[in-house]
Each structure stands twice: as C-alpha cells, then as structure tokens.
Scaffold this active site. Structure first.
Site, PDB file in Angstrom:
ATOM      1  N   ARG A 256     -21.681  11.862  -7.967  1.00 55.90           N
ATOM      2  CA  ARG A 256     -20.784  11.769  -9.113  1.00 55.90           C
ATOM      3  C   ARG A 256     -19.813  12.941  -9.107  1.00 55.90           C
ATOM      4  O   ARG A 256     -20.230  14.084  -8.933  1.00 55.90           O
ATOM      5  CB  ARG A 256     -21.598  11.747 -10.406  1.00 55.90           C
ATOM      6  CG  ARG A 256     -22.548  10.551 -10.430  1.00 55.90           C
ATOM      7  CD  ARG A 256     -23.328  10.432 -11.705  1.00 55.90           C
ATOM      8  NE  ARG A 256     -24.206   9.264 -11.608  1.00 55.90           N
ATOM      9  CZ  ARG A 256     -24.981   8.820 -12.575  1.00 55.90           C
ATOM     10  NH1 ARG A 256     -24.992   9.448 -13.748  1.00 55.90           N
ATOM     11  NH2 ARG A 256     -25.742   7.755 -12.400  1.00 55.90           N
ATOM     12  N   ARG A 271     -26.636  18.735 -14.194  1.00 61.48           N
ATOM     13  CA  ARG A 271     -25.459  17.907 -13.927  1.00 61.48           C
ATOM     14  C   ARG A 271     -24.888  18.332 -12.584  1.00 61.48           C
ATOM     15  O   ARG A 271     -24.197  19.346 -12.493  1.00 61.48           O
ATOM     16  CB  ARG A 271     -24.431  18.089 -15.050  1.00 61.48           C
ATOM     17  CG  ARG A 271     -23.256  17.124 -15.009  1.00 61.48           C
ATOM     18  CD  ARG A 271     -22.351  17.314 -16.211  1.00 61.48           C
ATOM     19  NE  ARG A 271     -23.009  16.972 -17.465  1.00 61.48           N
ATOM     20  CZ  ARG A 271     -23.093  15.741 -17.966  1.00 61.48           C
ATOM     21  NH1 ARG A 271     -22.536  14.742 -17.328  1.00 61.48           N
ATOM     22  NH2 ARG A 271     -23.705  15.522 -19.099  1.00 61.48           N
ATOM     23  N   GLU A 343     -30.797  13.320 -21.965  1.00 65.20           N
ATOM     24  CA  GLU A 343     -30.995  11.986 -21.399  1.00 65.20           C
ATOM     25  C   GLU A 343     -31.641  12.086 -20.014  1.00 65.20           C
ATOM     26  O   GLU A 343     -31.117  12.726 -19.113  1.00 65.20           O
ATOM     27  CB  GLU A 343     -29.653  11.259 -21.286  1.00 65.20           C
ATOM     28  CG  GLU A 343     -29.794   9.887 -20.655  1.00 65.20           C
ATOM     29  CD  GLU A 343     -28.453   9.240 -20.327  1.00 65.20           C
ATOM     30  OE1 GLU A 343     -27.467   9.521 -21.031  1.00 65.20           O
ATOM     31  OE2 GLU A 343     -28.403   8.464 -19.357  1.00 65.20           O
ATOM     32  N   SER A 346     -32.196   5.706 -18.691  1.00 62.58           N
ATOM     33  CA  SER A 346     -31.323   4.839 -19.466  1.00 62.58           C
ATOM     34  C   SER A 346     -31.509   3.417 -18.957  1.00 62.58           C
ATOM     35  O   SER A 346     -31.592   3.200 -17.752  1.00 62.58           O
ATOM     36  CB  SER A 346     -29.883   5.289 -19.250  1.00 62.58           C
ATOM     37  OG  SER A 346     -28.994   4.420 -19.900  1.00 62.58           O
ATOM     38  N   ARG A 383     -32.859  15.943 -12.703  1.00 61.39           N
ATOM     39  CA  ARG A 383     -33.071  16.208 -14.123  1.00 61.39           C
ATOM     40  C   ARG A 383     -34.544  16.232 -14.479  1.00 61.39           C
ATOM     41  O   ARG A 383     -34.992  17.031 -15.324  1.00 61.39           O
ATOM     42  CB  ARG A 383     -32.400  15.129 -14.966  1.00 61.39           C
ATOM     43  CG  ARG A 383     -31.028  15.542 -15.367  1.00 61.39           C
ATOM     44  CD  ARG A 383     -30.442  14.660 -16.407  1.00 61.39           C
ATOM     45  NE  ARG A 383     -29.020  14.980 -16.453  1.00 61.39           N
ATOM     46  CZ  ARG A 383     -28.181  14.555 -17.369  1.00 61.39           C
ATOM     47  NH1 ARG A 383     -28.613  13.748 -18.326  1.00 61.39           N
ATOM     48  NH2 ARG A 383     -26.924  14.913 -17.341  1.00 61.39           N
TER      49      ARG A 383
END
Length: 418
Positions: A256, A271, A343, A346, A383
């Site tokens: 990403r 991140r 988070e 998801s 994460r």
RNA sequence: GGAGGCGUCGCCUAGUCCGGUCUAUGGCGCCGCACUGCUAAUGCGGUUUGGGUCUCAAGCCCAUCGGGAGUUCAAAUCUCCCCGCCUCCGCCA
C-alpha cells in the site's frame, strides 16, 4: 456495479442508500438517465442493423440490373449503421461511467453517517491495565530483536521494516495458526499472486477512489495488490460456478502506498507499505450472504480470542464503507501505548456488486445471475504482531505468548529481551 | 529473449487456404418427450451468452467463433494490434 433492474424497479431504495452514505443522490438519477439513453441508442442501432443486414443479404440474389441500386442502398445503410453504432458506443461508455460512480446499496440496519458514526456491536475481553509504564510495540520489538525499522528505512525507505528473530518466527506462527484455523473452518488455503493485471485490480474496484493507494509497475502494466482479496476475487472472474459456497483463505504480501497518510502512524509497523496477510474470501448464493458475513466475523473474533486480545466489533457507518461493501464490520483491538482501539481485521459483504463487475455467476432457476462475494481479514500479520507485543508486555520487557501460538513457536511461553 | 504452432456456442470437433448457401458441422454430455415392468438401449426434439422490444410470457430483433481495430454492401474466413495456451532453443531460482 449495482443491478440496473433493481435501480429501474426501486430507484428510491438506491437513493436512500446514497443518502445514508452522504453521497450526492444526483449520481443515481444520472445513472437512470444514462440507462435510458443507452437503451434508446441500442434500439435504434439494432433496427438499422436489421435493415442493413436484409439489404446486404439481398445483394447476391439481385440481378445484374438491380445490383447497382441495391449496392448503393446497402452502402448508405452501412454508413448510417456506423453512425448509430458510434452513438451506441458513446451511450454505453457514459452508462458505464455513471454505473461505476454509484456504490453498492447498503443493507438495512447499517448506521447512516460517516467515519464517527459507527455502532459498537460488542466488546470482548477487558481493556487491560498495567502497573508499570507501558512501552509501544517498537520499543518492545527492538528490545526483543524482533523489529528493525531503522534498517527497513535504510534499505527500502520509510514505512518499511525488517522482522527479525522472534519477529520473523512470530509472523510464521501467526500465519500457520490462522491458516490452520481457516482449514479447520472449511476454507481452501491459497498462496495468491501479489502481482495482478489491470483487469483484476479494476474488477475488484481498487482503481476507483483508492487508485493512488496502489503500486503500479508501469513497465509491465501490473499492479501490486493491497490485499489478496484482489487475486481471490479475480480467481473466478468470468466463470459460472456450479458449486456454492466456495471459501478460500489466501496468504499474500500486501502493498500500500499510504498516499495521503503522511504523519499518521509513522512509528513502528502499524502502517507500512508492505505486510503479509491471511484473508478469507467467500463466494456464496446471494440469499446466504448475510449469514456468511456473520460467519466470517465469527472466525475473526475467534482468532483474536485465540491470541487473548481484547477487542471490540463495530458496525461501520454507510459513509465509511468502500464502494463495493453493503455492510462492513471491523474488529478493533486495544492498543495500550496509544490507549485507543486499532483496526485489526475487517469483513465486508459485497453482495453481488463485485461479482457483477467480475462476471462471476451461478446457475439458478431464473438462469445465470451474479453470486455474492464476501471478504474478511483473518490475520494482518504486522499489526497483529504490534498489538500482541503491546498487550502481552510485562514490566521486565518480556512478552507473554498466548497458548494457541505456542505449538508454532517450539512450545515457548514467553519472549525475552536480548 | 528467439523460433514455430494453436484458440470455434459445457467438453471434443468440422469449417478458415478460395468472404455471402455459417441462421456455425458432427460426436459426447445434459434436459424434455415417446417407447419400455424398472433401468439401459433406441427414436424424436431441445441445449452459448449478453442485450433490445414486450404489462408478463411467448414471439420477434440485435450482437457474440480468445479480445480489439480495419477492409468490404457482406468477415469464423482477409489485414493489423493485443491476450492466452502449447512445443523447441537460450537464460535462470
């Protein structure tokens, strides 16, 4: 893409969904108008084609005397057909653009509003308290020799990290544990390509609003996936599925660009530009989609519980859903160093929206129709490691290992600083 | 990277050289009907997909031979580009 038949039959439902998302309902009406315009253009072009075809076929039957007149008529019609076809192509392109601009119709019960308007569905476990100053995952990980962001930056740039020693082994343990859980739950394990063609990226909707999040290899016209949802969804693109449901658990690296997130979560590995992930992906009968969604959520919750992490489940508000999702639940784990929820997983129910665009159908009583697709994170490794280190830290710098993970770490019960 | 071959309506396949009779052949599979104690066999019919029209259905119409563009009144068939698969050579974990 939404179902145009539904749009024609119940435009108010689509408008209401658009309103809940905070979108401009004019897009819905633009789509209706584009649909109307396309049908008019198709009807006209179809008629001209039929006429031209008849004349054209009469050419070889025409006598020598008639031939020049027939040819002339055929030529004139051919020119007219060409114009009508150009108009049709234009109308179709306009429809497609309008179609892509309308996101999935949200399900009943999804909270209206934006990012802040989520509803907490459930909280599992206690928010932990510590009788010592908590460290963040980077400090803990550095002391363990598990995370090296400095050298990550040296070698690859900011937002890259090396996982070393126990960090690397922790990743493998998490992947193995989650894959084992997925197989137990009936998912087919998959190692998916991380490089995909434009069609796969576009078909899954990642070249829309989030196009600048995506890495593209220009010289090969390939994209690096941000999630294995992309290859897992494109896996059956253009196919007619005989057997439903199909459930896959895909492992892949995820890339990403994190464009527009400057300054956000810059510390540690919360991140980063590259991480690994085990993702669940289901193809189901649309009537079973909501039940499957509950199932995927349950798998996510069970996995977090195995890791002995406190978390809450939120029902994401309409305005914060991706364009493909009709409903989304996030599981957010407690991050002690920042005293906030983060988070971790998801799960989205995309109903038939994504499958329509990818051409994934099944045979039903009414003929072929798009299936429903759902995705859910089982374990986003980076994460998860960060949260695991923080939640399970102890005053002496050691880290408690949850029981479920121990068989994958040679029976160890804790990690000790070097 | 180089050379060659191939891609047809579920699967296999005819057709492509030489454009119109392709509204795409045949076999297998599948569905329906008939026959038959039952099954099998046999016979007959059907069987790509998308779209338009239509109150629904039927019907009718358009498109669809890997994808796109072109030539032509007319393209599975001719031309160009792209994609995929196979074989051989080279290189390589």
């Amino acid at each position: 893409m939404i179902d145009l038949r539904l749009l024609r039959a119940e435009p108010d439902r689509v408008r209401a969904s658009s309103h809940a998302r905070g979108d401009d309902p004019a897009r819905v009406d633009a789509l209706l108008a584009a649909d109307e315009a396309r049908r008019a253009a198709v009807t006209r072009a179809d008629g001209l084609r039929a006429e031209h075809k008849a004349v054209s076929q009469s050419v070889r039957r025409a006598s020598a005397d008639e031939r020049p007149a027939v040819l002339e008529r055929a030529q004139a019609l051919a020119a007219e057909v060409k114009r009508a076809e150009a108009a049709q192509a234009e109308a179709e392109a306009a429809l497609r653009a309008a179609h892509l601009a309308v996101p999935n119709v949200v399900l009943d019960g999804v909270p209206a509003g934006g990012e802040q308007d989520f509803v907490v569905v459930q909280t599992v476990g206690q928010v932990p308290t510590y009788d010592f100053p908590v460290k963040d995952h980077l400090d803990i990980g550095t002391a363990l020799g598990a995370i090296d962001t400095e050298r990550g930056a040296k070698v690859s740039g900011s937002r890259f990290a090396f996982l070393t020693g126990w960090g690397a082994l922790l990743e493998l343990a998490l992947v193995n544990l989650s894959m084992a859980a997925a197989v137990e739950a009936g998912f087919t394990p998959v190692i998916a390509p991380a490089l995909v063609r434009p069609e796969a990226m576009e078909g899954t909707g990642f070249l829309g609003a989030h196009a600048d999040e995506v890495y593209r290899l220009a010289s090969d016209d390939l994209y690096l996936v941000g999630t294995s949802e992309v290859p897992l969804a494109a896996y059956h693109s253009g196919e007619v599925l005989d057997e439903l449901p199909l459930r896959y658990a895909g492992f892949s690296s995820c890339f990403r660009r994190e464009a527009g997130s400057h300054g956000k979560d810059t510390r540690g590995i919360i991140r980063v530009h590259q991480f690994d992930k085990v993702e669940m992906f289901s193809y189901v009968d649309p009537a079973q989609a909501e039940a499957e969604h509950v199932r995927l959520l349950a798998h996510e919750m069970a996995f977090l519980s195995l890791l002995e992490l406190p978390f809450r489940v939120i029902d994401v508000a309409a305005g914060d859903l991706g364009s493909s999702a009709a409903r989304k639940y996030d599981c957010e784990a407690w991050l002690p160093s920042q005293e906030r929820w983060l988070e971790l997983t998801s799960t989205s129910n995309c109903t038939d929206f994504q499958a329509r665009r990818l051409g994934i159908r099944s045979r039903g009583p009414g003929g072929l129709s798009p299936v429903a697709t759902l995705n859910g994170t089982l374990c986003a490794v980076g994460r998860t490691i960060a949260v695991l280190l923080e939640v399970h830290q102890r005053a002496d710098g050691s880290v408690h290992l949850p029981e479920a993970l121990r068989p994958y770490l040679a029976g160890r019960t804790e990690l000790l600083p070097q």
